[in-house]
Design an enzyme around this catalytic site. Sequence first.
Site, mmCIF file in Angstrom:
data_model
loop_
_atom_site.group_PDB
_atom_site.id
_atom_site.type_symbol
_atom_site.label_atom_id
_atom_site.label_comp_id
_atom_site.label_asym_id
_atom_site.label_seq_id
_atom_site.Cartn_x
_atom_site.Cartn_y
_atom_site.Cartn_z
ATOM 1 N N HIS A 170 0.557 -1.278 -0.123
ATOM 2 C CA HIS A 170 0.113 0.252 -0.479
ATOM 3 C C HIS A 170 1.230 1.383 0.348
ATOM 4 O O HIS A 170 0.429 1.923 -1.061
ATOM 5 C CB HIS A 170 -0.911 0.345 0.746
ATOM 6 C CG HIS A 170 -1.985 -0.881 1.432
ATOM 7 N ND1 HIS A 170 -2.782 -0.827 0.904
ATOM 8 C CD2 HIS A 170 -1.486 -2.268 1.970
ATOM 9 C CE1 HIS A 170 -3.740 -2.423 0.646
ATOM 10 N NE2 HIS A 170 -2.855 -2.802 1.975
HETATM 11 O O1 RIB Z 1 -4.681 0.464 5.041
HETATM 12 C C1 RIB Z 1 -3.428 0.721 4.357
HETATM 13 C C2 RIB Z 1 -2.676 1.334 5.898
HETATM 14 O O2 RIB Z 1 -2.596 0.294 7.379
HETATM 15 C C3 RIB Z 1 -1.111 0.821 5.160
HETATM 16 O O3 RIB Z 1 -0.685 2.075 5.691
HETATM 17 C C4 RIB Z 1 -1.102 0.246 7.042
HETATM 18 O O4 RIB Z 1 0.502 0.727 6.603
HETATM 19 C C5 RIB Z 1 -1.764 0.270 7.757
HETATM 20 O O5 RIB Z 1 -1.363 1.526 8.424
#
Ligand code: RIB
Length: 318
Positions: A246
Site C-alpha cells: 500500500h
Molecule cells: O490500510 C492500509 C494502511 O494501513 C497502510 O498504511 C498500512 O501500513 C496500515 O497503516
Amino acid sequence: NMRKIPIIMDCDPGHDDALAMLWALSEPEKLEIKAVTIVAGNQTLEKTTRNALRVLTFAGVHNIPVAMGADHPLMRPSIFEEGVTEMVHGQSGLDGPAMPEPGFAPEKMSALQLLIKTIEESEEKITLVPTGPLTNIAALFLVRPDLKEKIERISLMGGGAYTGNWTPAAEYNIYVDPEAASIVFNSGVPIVMAGLDVTHQAYITREENEILRQKGGRIAVFAAELIDFFSRYHYEVEKLPGCTIHDACAVAYLCHPEIFVEKQCHVDIELEGSLTAGTTVCDPGNYEGKEKNATVLSGVDREKFAELFIEAMCKLDK
Ligand code: RIB
Ligand code: CA
C-alpha cells in the site's frame, strides 16, 4: 530529468511503511528525505518509532532526523491498543526478518516541532508523504496554517473511492483518525490520494518475491522477508492475488507518476456516519461541483510497479 523533491515521511511502520521508506531511500536523485515523523497506527507509538529506527539503521542511514508524534487520534478512542493489527504486522509491528536494534535515538523534539522546523528551514517547498493516520499532519495545519504555502503537496496512502479494508466503507489510516483526515483534505494543500482502489492493484506476486529474494542483496532479501510475513494476511484473510505494498504507492507516484491512472476530484471525509465514519467520499462525477482538492489514483501498471519496486530494493544494495 526531474528536480529532486524534498520530502518528509510521516509513517507507522508497518511492513509497507518500511518498504515505502526503503524505496524513497533508493532514489536519492529524485527524492531527498529531510525528516521522518512517526505516528501510532499499525502499532503503538513506541513500536512504530522503534521500527522506523531499525529500518533506517538496517539501511545504514543515521543522518535523517526521526521524531515521535501522536500516540493517539485527535479525539476518537484509539483502536490499535488492543493489538488488533497484530494479525497483519505482528506483535512488534514489523515481524518477520531479523533486524538490528536502533542505531540512533529519535530527536528530543516532537514530530510537530520537527515538521515545523524542517518546513521553515527549507528554501524549497516540501512534499509531505504520510502513510499512516493523519494526526501529525492535522496538528501541523492546526498550529501553523501559515506553513501550508510552503508545502508543495501531500502524497498519501489512505482512503478508497469504492472500498474499505477496516470497515466495509473505510480504509484503516483514515478510519483511525477521521477528524485529522478531514483537516488535511480540507486544508487547501493539493493531495495525491493513493487509496485502496490503486493499492489493491499494487501487489507483488509470490513469483516476484522469489525473484527479489534471488537477487541476494541484504536489502532485497530483507524486503522479501518483510513480504513473506506481510503477505500471510493478504493470502489467508484478504484472499488477494499478491502482497499489496500500500504505502509504496505514495512514494512510487512521486518517482514514476506515469505508471499510475489518476483523476482530479473532490474528496471529503465522512465524520458522522455510524456505518461510514472515515469514508473518503470521492466525487469523480463532480455531482457536487466542489473544488477538486485531490488527485485520486485509480489504477497502476502492476507489472511496471513490481519491476520498479524490485529495481529500487536492488539499487539500495549497490
Ligand atoms: O490500510 C492500509 C494502511 O494501513 C497502510 O498504511 C498500512 O501500513 C496500515 O497503516
Ligand atoms: Ca502505514
